[in-house]
Motif scaffolding. Structure first.
Motif, PDB file in Angstrom:
ATOM      1  N   ARG A  24      -2.113  -3.627 -16.625  1.00 51.39           N
ATOM      2  CA  ARG A  24      -2.644  -4.349 -15.467  1.00 51.39           C
ATOM      3  C   ARG A  24      -1.634  -4.336 -14.319  1.00 51.39           C
ATOM      4  N   LEU A  25      -0.359  -4.543 -14.656  1.00 54.46           N
ATOM      5  CA  LEU A  25       0.691  -4.523 -13.643  1.00 54.46           C
ATOM      6  C   LEU A  25       0.825  -3.139 -13.030  1.00 54.46           C
ATOM      7  N   SER A  26       0.718  -2.124 -13.879  1.00 52.46           N
ATOM      8  CA  SER A  26       0.822  -0.747 -13.396  1.00 52.46           C
ATOM      9  C   SER A  26      -0.307  -0.419 -12.421  1.00 52.46           C
ATOM     10  N   ARG A  27      -1.524  -0.860 -12.762  1.00 48.16           N
ATOM     11  CA  ARG A  27      -2.665  -0.616 -11.872  1.00 48.16           C
ATOM     12  C   ARG A  27      -2.474  -1.328 -10.541  1.00 48.16           C
ATOM     13  N   THR A  28      -1.954  -2.568 -10.617  1.00 50.29           N
ATOM     14  CA  THR A  28      -1.721  -3.340  -9.392  1.00 50.29           C
ATOM     15  C   THR A  28      -0.687  -2.653  -8.511  1.00 50.29           C
ATOM     16  N   GLN A  29       0.390  -2.198  -9.137  1.00 45.92           N
ATOM     17  CA  GLN A  29       1.439  -1.520  -8.380  1.00 45.92           C
ATOM     18  C   GLN A  29       0.923  -0.233  -7.749  1.00 45.92           C
ATOM     19  N   GLN A  30       0.080   0.495  -8.496  1.00 50.65           N
ATOM     20  CA  GLN A  30      -0.474   1.740  -7.973  1.00 50.65           C
ATOM     21  C   GLN A  30      -1.384   1.467  -6.781  1.00 50.65           C
ATOM     22  N   LEU A  31      -2.153   0.393  -6.856  1.00 49.08           N
ATOM     23  CA  LEU A  31      -3.017   0.025  -5.733  1.00 49.08           C
ATOM     24  C   LEU A  31      -2.191  -0.295  -4.490  1.00 49.08           C
ATOM     25  N   ILE A  32      -1.074  -0.979  -4.701  1.00 53.23           N
ATOM     26  CA  ILE A  32      -0.200  -1.324  -3.574  1.00 53.23           C
ATOM     27  C   ILE A  32       0.370  -0.061  -2.939  1.00 53.23           C
ATOM     28  N   VAL A  33       0.795   0.882  -3.802  1.00 53.11           N
ATOM     29  CA  VAL A  33       1.343   2.151  -3.301  1.00 53.11           C
ATOM     30  C   VAL A  33       0.281   2.918  -2.524  1.00 53.11           C
ATOM     31  N   ASN A  34      -0.928   3.007  -3.094  1.00 49.89           N
ATOM     32  CA  ASN A  34      -2.014   3.738  -2.426  1.00 49.89           C
ATOM     33  C   ASN A  34      -2.387   3.086  -1.099  1.00 49.89           C
ATOM     34  N   ARG A  35      -2.382   1.766  -1.079  1.00 47.31           N
ATOM     35  CA  ARG A  35      -2.712   1.041   0.156  1.00 47.31           C
ATOM     36  C   ARG A  35      -1.686   1.357   1.242  1.00 47.31           C
ATOM     37  N   SER A  36      -0.420   1.317   0.865  1.00 43.79           N
ATOM     38  CA  SER A  36       0.640   1.609   1.839  1.00 43.79           C
ATOM     39  C   SER A  36       0.524   3.037   2.362  1.00 43.79           C
ATOM     40  N   GLN A  37       0.191   3.953   1.450  1.00 44.03           N
ATOM     41  CA  GLN A  37       0.053   5.353   1.856  1.00 44.03           C
ATOM     42  C   GLN A  37      -1.129   5.539   2.801  1.00 44.03           C
ATOM     43  N   ASN A  66     -10.746  -1.843  10.745  1.00 47.31           N
ATOM     44  CA  ASN A  66     -10.327  -0.602  10.083  1.00 47.31           C
ATOM     45  C   ASN A  66     -10.530  -0.603   8.572  1.00 47.31           C
ATOM     46  N   ALA A  67     -11.094  -1.685   8.024  1.00 47.23           N
ATOM     47  CA  ALA A  67     -11.218  -1.814   6.570  1.00 47.23           C
ATOM     48  C   ALA A  67     -12.021  -0.675   5.953  1.00 47.23           C
ATOM     49  N   ALA A  68     -13.151  -0.334   6.564  1.00 47.00           N
ATOM     50  CA  ALA A  68     -14.001   0.726   6.012  1.00 47.00           C
ATOM     51  C   ALA A  68     -13.268   2.065   6.014  1.00 47.00           C
ATOM     52  N   GLU A  69     -12.543   2.341   7.088  1.00 41.42           N
ATOM     53  CA  GLU A  69     -11.799   3.598   7.195  1.00 41.42           C
ATOM     54  C   GLU A  69     -10.692   3.670   6.144  1.00 41.42           C
ATOM     55  N   ILE A  70     -10.033   2.533   5.917  1.00 37.42           N
ATOM     56  CA  ILE A  70      -8.954   2.491   4.926  1.00 37.42           C
ATOM     57  C   ILE A  70      -9.506   2.680   3.516  1.00 37.42           C
ATOM     58  N   LEU A  71     -10.667   2.098   3.242  1.00 35.86           N
ATOM     59  CA  LEU A  71     -11.292   2.280   1.930  1.00 35.86           C
ATOM     60  C   LEU A  71     -11.608   3.748   1.673  1.00 35.86           C
ATOM     61  N   GLU A  72     -12.098   4.428   2.691  1.00 37.93           N
ATOM     62  CA  GLU A  72     -12.382   5.860   2.549  1.00 37.93           C
ATOM     63  C   GLU A  72     -11.098   6.639   2.274  1.00 37.93           C
ATOM     64  N   LYS A  73     -10.034   6.269   2.965  1.00 36.87           N
ATOM     65  CA  LYS A  73      -8.748   6.948   2.772  1.00 36.87           C
ATOM     66  C   LYS A  73      -8.202   6.674   1.366  1.00 36.87           C
ATOM     67  N   LEU A  74      -8.382   5.433   0.884  1.00 35.56           N
ATOM     68  CA  LEU A  74      -7.945   5.103  -0.476  1.00 35.56           C
ATOM     69  C   LEU A  74      -8.674   5.957  -1.505  1.00 35.56           C
ATOM     70  N   ALA A  75      -9.978   6.116  -1.313  1.00 31.74           N
ATOM     71  CA  ALA A  75     -10.764   6.946  -2.227  1.00 31.74           C
ATOM     72  C   ALA A  75     -10.269   8.388  -2.200  1.00 31.74           C
ATOM     73  N   GLU A  76      -9.921   8.856  -1.009  1.00 30.74           N
ATOM     74  CA  GLU A  76      -9.408  10.226  -0.868  1.00 30.74           C
ATOM     75  C   GLU A  76      -8.072  10.382  -1.589  1.00 30.74           C
ATOM     76  N   ILE A  77      -7.189   9.397  -1.421  1.00 32.22           N
ATOM     77  CA  ILE A  77      -5.867   9.445  -2.060  1.00 32.22           C
ATOM     78  C   ILE A  77      -6.003   9.440  -3.579  1.00 32.22           C
ATOM     79  N   GLU A  78      -6.886   8.593  -4.088  1.00 25.32           N
ATOM     80  CA  GLU A  78      -7.080   8.516  -5.535  1.00 25.32           C
ATOM     81  C   GLU A  78      -7.669   9.805  -6.086  1.00 25.32           C
TER      82      GLU A  78
END
Length: 257
Positions: free
Chosen positions: A214-227, A241-253
Motif C-alpha cells: 500500500r505504501l509503495s502504491r502511494t509513493q508511486q502515485l506521488i512520483v507519477n503526480r509530480s512527473q 487542469n485536473a482533467a488534463e493531469i489525469l490524462e497525463k497520469l494515465a499516459e505515464i502509467e
C-alpha cells in the motif's frame, strides 16, 4: 425482577426495543429491571410497560406473575410494540432517515442505539469495538468474508435460520464450515503453542507485506503526480487542469506496462 425479565425474554422483547418503547437508554432499562418491584419504576415508564403488557396498574405485580404467554398474547404484545416503534416521529427526531422505509429506519435506529450505549459507557474497549466496526463497514464491499462471518454469528446466536444464505451460497457454505472448525479448535482443542506462534508470525508477515504494498502504491502515485505536473508545466492541481493531469497520469502509467 426475575418475573419481568423472564416474561420479556419469553415474548422476545430485546432490551433495545424496550428502551426505544420507553424512550430511555438501554442502560436505564437495565436499571429499571434491577429494581425489586414495578412500584419503584417512574410512574410514566411503569404505565407504558403495563400498557404494553396489557396489565391494569392497580394489581400490576400480582398480574405480572399470572401472565401465561400463548400465541394470541404474544401477537397482541408484538402488535402494540411495533405500532409504537413504527411512528416516524420517534425515529426521525434527531437523525435524517430520508430515503429509508419504516423497517430500515427501525433497523438503523436499533444499530445506532447499541453503538451509542457502548460509547456512553466509554472506556478503551468499548471505543475500540465501535471503531473496529466502523473499519469493518468500510472494508465490507472489498472483503466478502466479512459478510459471511456476520451471517455465521447471526446463525450461531439463533437470530436467523441455519439455511439462510443472503450472499454467495456456495462460498458462504464453505466459509461457515471452515470457521466452525477453527472456532471449535479455539474453544475446545489444544493446539500446539509452536504451531500457533508460527501461524501468528505468518499473519503478521502478511499484514506487513500488505502495508508495504500500500505504501509503495502511494509513493508511486506521488512520483507519477509530480512527473505529470512537471511535464505539463504546472505547479499544482486545480479545477481547471485536473482533467488534463489525469490524462497525463494515465499516459505515464501506460509507459510502464
Amino acid at each position: 425482577m426475575k418475573v419481568l425479565n423472564d416474561l420479556l425474554q419469553e415474548l422476545g422483547i430485546s432490551k433495545v426495543k424496550l428502551a426505544k418503547y420507553l424512550g430511555v437508554s438501554r442502560q436505564m432499562v437495565y436499571n429499571y429491571l434491577s429494581l425489586e418491584s414495578l412500584d419503584k419504576w417512574p410512574k410514566e415508564k411503569r404505565l407504558l410497560l403495563l400498557q404494553l403488557l396489557g396489565i391494569n396498574d392497580d394489581d400490576s405485580n400480582e398480574a405480572l406473575a399470572k401472565i401465561k404467554v400463548d400465541t394470541a398474547y404474544l401477537l397482541e404484545v408484538e402488535k402494540r410494540l411495533n405500532s409504537n416503534l413504527k411512528k416516524d416521529g420517534n425515529i426521525e427526531s434527531s437523525l435524517d432517515f430520508s430515503g429509508l422505509d419504516k423497517d430500515a429506519k427501525i433497523l438503523l435506529a436499533d444499530v445506532i442505539e447499541l453503538l451509542k450505549d457502548k460509547l456512553i459507557v466509554g472506556g478503551y474497549t468499548n471505543n475500540a469495538i465501535v471503531r473496529y466496526l466502523y473499519y469493518m463497514l468500510q472494508s465490507i464491499d472489498n472483503i466478502p468474508e466479512i459478510k459471511y462471518m456476520l451471517a455465521y454469528i447471526a446463525k450461531t446466536n439463533s437470530f436467523i435460520k441455519h439455511d439462510e444464505f443472503a450472499f454467495d451460497e456456495n462460498q458462504q457454505f464453505i466459509f461457515e464450515a471452515i470457521l466452525y472448525s477453527g472456532l471449535n479448535i479455539y474453544n475446545h482443542g489444544n493446539p500446539e503453542k509452536g504451531k500457533v506462534a508460527q501461524l501468528r508470525r505468518r499473519f503478521i508477515k502478511n499484514i506487513e507485506q500488505k502495508n508495504e504494498e500500500r505504501l509503495s502504491r502511494t509513493q508511486q502515485l506521488i512520483v507519477n503526480r509530480s512527473q505529470a505536473l512537471k511535464e505539463l508545466g504546472y505547479s499544482e492541481v486545480t479545477d481547471e487542469n485536473a482533467a488534463e493531469i489525469l490524462e497525463k497520469l494515465a499516459e505515464i502509467e501506460s509507459r510502464k506496462i
